[in-house]
Each structure stands twice: as C-alpha cells, then as structure tokens.
Design a protein around this motif. Structure first.
Motif, PDB file in Angstrom:
ATOM      1  N   GLU A   9       0.802  -1.223   0.000  1.00  0.00           N
ATOM      2  CA  GLU A   9       0.000   0.000   0.000  1.00  0.00           C
ATOM      3  C   GLU A   9       0.838   1.279   0.000  1.00  0.00           C
ATOM      4  N   LEU A  10       2.156   1.145   0.190  1.00  0.00           N
ATOM      5  CA  LEU A  10       3.026   2.322   0.196  1.00  0.00           C
ATOM      6  C   LEU A  10       3.968   2.366  -1.006  1.00  0.00           C
ATOM      7  N   ARG A  11       3.843   1.386  -1.920  1.00  0.00           N
ATOM      8  CA  ARG A  11       4.699   1.420  -3.106  1.00  0.00           C
ATOM      9  C   ARG A  11       4.489   2.744  -3.830  1.00  0.00           C
ATOM     10  N   PRO A  12       5.570   3.440  -4.163  1.00  0.00           N
ATOM     11  CA  PRO A  12       5.420   4.742  -4.819  1.00  0.00           C
ATOM     12  C   PRO A  12       4.718   4.629  -6.163  1.00  0.00           C
ATOM     13  N   VAL A  13       4.146   5.756  -6.574  1.00  0.00           N
ATOM     14  CA  VAL A  13       3.575   5.895  -7.902  1.00  0.00           C
ATOM     15  C   VAL A  13       4.335   7.022  -8.587  1.00  0.00           C
ATOM     16  N   ALA A  14       4.796   6.793  -9.806  1.00  0.00           N
ATOM     17  CA  ALA A  14       5.448   7.831 -10.600  1.00  0.00           C
ATOM     18  C   ALA A  14       4.521   8.201 -11.753  1.00  0.00           C
ATOM     19  N   VAL A  15       4.178   9.478 -11.832  1.00  0.00           N
ATOM     20  CA  VAL A  15       3.334   9.983 -12.917  1.00  0.00           C
ATOM     21  C   VAL A  15       4.254  10.764 -13.850  1.00  0.00           C
ATOM     22  N   VAL A  16       4.503  10.199 -15.033  1.00  0.00           N
ATOM     23  CA  VAL A  16       5.497  10.756 -15.943  1.00  0.00           C
ATOM     24  C   VAL A  16       4.866  10.983 -17.320  1.00  0.00           C
ATOM     25  N   GLY A  17       5.685  11.500 -18.220  1.00  0.00           N
ATOM     26  CA  GLY A  17       5.208  11.722 -19.581  1.00  0.00           C
ATOM     27  C   GLY A  17       5.512  13.124 -20.062  1.00  0.00           C
ATOM     28  N   PRO A  18       5.047  13.451 -21.273  1.00  0.00           N
ATOM     29  CA  PRO A  18       5.338  14.753 -21.853  1.00  0.00           C
ATOM     30  C   PRO A  18       4.742  15.927 -21.073  1.00  0.00           C
ATOM     31  N   GLU A  32      -4.220  12.355  -3.023  1.00  0.00           N
ATOM     32  CA  GLU A  32      -5.410  12.608  -2.204  1.00  0.00           C
ATOM     33  C   GLU A  32      -6.102  11.294  -1.845  1.00  0.00           C
ATOM     34  N   GLU A  33      -6.206  10.423  -2.815  1.00  0.00           N
ATOM     35  CA  GLU A  33      -6.911   9.151  -2.623  1.00  0.00           C
ATOM     36  C   GLU A  33      -6.177   8.226  -1.659  1.00  0.00           C
ATOM     37  N   PHE A  34      -4.860   8.189  -1.765  1.00  0.00           N
ATOM     38  CA  PHE A  34      -4.101   7.199  -1.005  1.00  0.00           C
ATOM     39  C   PHE A  34      -3.322   7.792   0.165  1.00  0.00           C
ATOM     40  N   GLY A  35      -3.583   9.052   0.500  1.00  0.00           N
ATOM     41  CA  GLY A  35      -2.871   9.665   1.617  1.00  0.00           C
ATOM     42  C   GLY A  35      -1.396   9.846   1.334  1.00  0.00           C
ATOM     43  N   GLY A  36      -1.094  10.218   0.109  1.00  0.00           N
ATOM     44  CA  GLY A  36       0.302  10.356  -0.280  1.00  0.00           C
ATOM     45  C   GLY A  36       0.800  11.781  -0.261  1.00  0.00           C
ATOM     46  N   GLY A  90      16.366   9.819  -0.484  1.00  0.00           N
ATOM     47  CA  GLY A  90      16.197  10.108   0.937  1.00  0.00           C
ATOM     48  C   GLY A  90      14.781  10.528   1.281  1.00  0.00           C
ATOM     49  N   VAL A  91      14.199  11.406   0.469  1.00  0.00           N
ATOM     50  CA  VAL A  91      12.826  11.870   0.710  1.00  0.00           C
ATOM     51  C   VAL A  91      11.839  10.713   0.618  1.00  0.00           C
ATOM     52  N   ILE A  92      11.966   9.905  -0.428  1.00  0.00           N
ATOM     53  CA  ILE A  92      11.002   8.824  -0.647  1.00  0.00           C
ATOM     54  C   ILE A  92      11.086   7.778   0.461  1.00  0.00           C
ATOM     55  N   GLU A  93      12.285   7.418   0.859  1.00  0.00           N
ATOM     56  CA  GLU A  93      12.395   6.414   1.911  1.00  0.00           C
ATOM     57  C   GLU A  93      11.930   6.951   3.260  1.00  0.00           C
ATOM     58  N   GLU A  94      12.075   8.244   3.474  1.00  0.00           N
ATOM     59  CA  GLU A  94      11.527   8.837   4.700  1.00  0.00           C
ATOM     60  C   GLU A  94       9.998   8.819   4.670  1.00  0.00           C
ATOM     61  N   LEU A  95       9.400   9.152   3.521  1.00  0.00           N
ATOM     62  CA  LEU A  95       7.946   9.107   3.414  1.00  0.00           C
ATOM     63  C   LEU A  95       7.422   7.694   3.657  1.00  0.00           C
ATOM     64  N   ILE A  96       8.060   6.711   3.026  1.00  0.00           N
ATOM     65  CA  ILE A  96       7.627   5.324   3.223  1.00  0.00           C
ATOM     66  C   ILE A  96       7.741   4.932   4.695  1.00  0.00           C
ATOM     67  N   GLY A  97       8.839   5.338   5.328  1.00  0.00           N
ATOM     68  CA  GLY A  97       9.030   5.042   6.743  1.00  0.00           C
ATOM     69  C   GLY A  97       7.972   5.679   7.628  1.00  0.00           C
ATOM     70  N   ASN A  98       7.413   6.805   7.161  1.00  0.00           N
ATOM     71  CA  ASN A  98       6.371   7.498   7.918  1.00  0.00           C
ATOM     72  C   ASN A  98       4.963   7.058   7.512  1.00  0.00           C
ATOM     73  N   GLY A  99       4.892   6.020   6.673  1.00  0.00           N
ATOM     74  CA  GLY A  99       3.587   5.504   6.281  1.00  0.00           C
ATOM     75  C   GLY A  99       2.866   6.350   5.257  1.00  0.00           C
ATOM     76  N   ARG A 100       3.623   7.111   4.442  1.00  0.00           N
ATOM     77  CA  ARG A 100       3.020   7.974   3.423  1.00  0.00           C
ATOM     78  C   ARG A 100       3.445   7.499   2.036  1.00  0.00           C
ATOM     79  N   MET A 101       2.479   7.369   1.137  1.00  0.00           N
ATOM     80  CA  MET A 101       2.806   6.932  -0.222  1.00  0.00           C
ATOM     81  C   MET A 101       3.466   8.072  -1.001  1.00  0.00           C
ATOM     82  N   PRO A 102       4.664   7.875  -1.535  1.00  0.00           N
ATOM     83  CA  PRO A 102       5.274   8.898  -2.392  1.00  0.00           C
ATOM     84  C   PRO A 102       4.627   8.886  -3.777  1.00  0.00           C
ATOM     85  N   VAL A 103       4.233  10.055  -4.244  1.00  0.00           N
ATOM     86  CA  VAL A 103       3.696  10.198  -5.598  1.00  0.00           C
ATOM     87  C   VAL A 103       4.655  11.125  -6.346  1.00  0.00           C
TER      88      VAL A 103
END
Length: 313
Positions: A9-18, A32-36, A90-103
């Motif tokens: 439930e905490l695996r990051p999501v990357a939104v990429v593209g042009p 907003e949906e996943f508390g990220g 560093g930011v992403i692993e801190e977010l995951i450690g705090n129970g927040r999904m990185p987007v």
C-alpha cells in the motif's frame, strides 16, 4: 531492486510523460486518494523563483498536500541528476518510513531514470570538466560534438548535437574512465521500491494546442517580469537555469536578439520539440502503463488500477 522493504500500500507511484498532458492534476488526485505526498521530478521546478515558466503549481492549488523537492536551488546553482537522485531517494524512503505513499510527478527524463533504476554516476573532475566547458564556450557546440565524435562515436550519435552540456559530461566521463559513455548508462529492471509508473499522454494535435495556450498564458501572466526578477538574483550566472525553455528565450528578448512575438514562438517550438523527445524516451520503457490525459474517467481509472495489486513482470 528495492532500497527498503515496501508494503504494497506504500509502493510509490510515478506519474510521468510529456509536458502539458495533465500530470500534476492526476498526481494530486492519486495522492489525495491514497494519503500520499508529492515528490517533484521536474529539474527546473527545483529552482526558487522559476514558477511561471515551469508551470509550477501555486501553493493554493496543491490541495493541502505536501510537496517535496520544489524550490530547493538558487538559480546560480547547477542542477545535477546525481544530486537529485541522492536527495529524492532520501525523501522517498523517509515518506515510506512514515507511512506515506510517495507520488513522484514530472517529465525530466534522466531524473526519472536515475530515481527508478540502478544508476551509479562516474566521478567528476573539475579540471577535466573546465577544459571541455572552455571548448564549448570558445568554439561552440560544433567543436565539442567533433571532439566527442572522435572519442566516442556512439555517444556523439545518441546525444543531440545542440546539447553542449551533456556532450561535455560525456567527454569528461570518457576521459576519466577510459570507457564509452554508454558504459555508465542505467541498468533497466524492476523499478526501485516496486514503483508503479503511470505515463500520461494526449493526441499530438491536442497536445500542441495545449502547449500553445500554456506558452501564451505564461507570457501574459508575467514570465518576462519573472525573468527580470531572477536576473537580479543571478540568473545569468547560472549554468542550467538560464538555459530552461522559456527563460532562455526571454533572456534573448531582453537582450534585443528577438522581438516579443519571436520569443514566444521560439518558446512554443522549443517546448513542442522537447515534448517529442519526452514521448520517445518514455515510450521505450515497457514498465510504463499509459493513459490518455483527455479521458473523462482518467482519475477513477488510474485510482482503480492502483488499488488492484498487479504483479510486475
């Protein structure tokens, strides 16, 4: 590859593209949906004060969601992929450690790859770098391209002949390592942390119209004044910031090289050309799940897909 053991439930999501496809709005809805929380991966949005020309979301439009790696550099500082990679991990692993999904959201191609793939950067040498930067400054991109062609023909063929900064880096790497520049390329495999990658694109004609409108709005809403203010804090002294699309054209306008309409048109054309490069780059990545930014059901479809665990090949 994963730096930490990440709950599903905490695996990051990357939104990429042009550029201009609607990535920011989609990323906000996912967060907003996943508390990220949002992690910026647009190189030029790292810079303080570069707001209008980078389409940086104003704080009032961020829906109360925390954003990371925005406004962390002065325009006199040089943005590098290696420094971004270290900070973002560093930011992403801190977010995951705090129970927040990185987007993660943005379209800076090499930054995305550095974050999601195994990519170790060769050391730098200020003297070697300075030597090739002097060639670039004194003799132009043609001379640097010729030198790279002689040293590493494959790298010379793969880097845009106008991208002087990247050619300088390639020459530095070749000289320091004695190996082709491609030897330092990232190894693509499973994305770091099991990141789910969503690519947003649109019909080419529609996207061109959006780029045109966005460019006109930037000029109408104060891009020239923004550049004037940034000049006061050293924009012209920077290496990466003054080369950003829009900023480079406005600087040329202020220097009398272009009239206003030409500066606007060159910004539009430069953005459109960059979009084609982004599309080509991201389309080569088979891990990306593509969506249409114009789909009226875009948000619900993406959220539904993310809520359903999928085994990554």
């Amino acid at each position: 590859m994963a730096s930490v053991n990440v709950p599903e439930e905490l695996r990051p999501v990357a939104v990429v593209g042009p550029t201009a496809t609607g990535k920011s709005d989609l990323a906000l809805s996912v967060a907003e949906e996943f508390g990220g929380e949002i992690v910026n991966i647009d190189a030029m949005q790292l810079y303080r004060g570069m707001d209008i020309g980078t389409a940086k979301l104003p704080p009032a439009d961020r829906r109360g969601i925390s954003h990371h790696l925005l406004d962390v550099l002065d325009v006199t500082e040089t943005a590098t992929v290696a420094q971004y990679q270290q900070a973002a991990i560093g930011v992403i692993e801190e977010l995951i450690g705090n129970g927040r999904m990185p987007v993660v959201v943005g379209g800076s191609m090499m930054y995305v790859q550095s974050l999601l793939d195994e990519w170790s950067f060769p050391a730098t040498d200020p003297q070697v770098r300075a030597k090739w930067e002097a060639v670039l400054a004194e003799s132009g991109v043609g001379a640097v391209h010729a030198a790279l062609t002689a040293a590493d023909p494959v790298a010379a063929a793969s880097i845009l002949a106008t991208d002087g900064r990247r050619m300088v880096r390639a020459l530095e790497v070749v000289e320091l390592t004695g190996k082709p520049f491609a030897a330092s390329a990232p190894q693509i495999g499973p994305a770091r942390w099991g990141t789910r990658i969503v690519g947003v694109d649109r019909d080419t004609e529609e996207l061109d119209a959006r780029i045109r409108l966005r460019t006109e709005q930037m000029f109408d809403t104060g891009l020239i004044d923004e550049v004037r203010a940034l000049i006061e804090v050293g924009l012209r002294d920077g290496v990466t910031a003054p080369r950003a699309i829009g900023y480079a054209q406005v600087l040329a306008y202020l220097d009398g090289e272009y009239d206003l309409s030409e500066a606007l048109e060159r910004t539009f054309v430069g953005t459109r050309r960059y979009v084609r490069r982004q599309r080509s780059w991201f389309r080569r990545d088979s891990r990306v799940r593509w969506v249409d930014g114009a789909d009226p059901n875009l948000v619900s479809a993406v959220i539904s897909g993310l809520a359903t665990p999928v085994s990554d090949a």
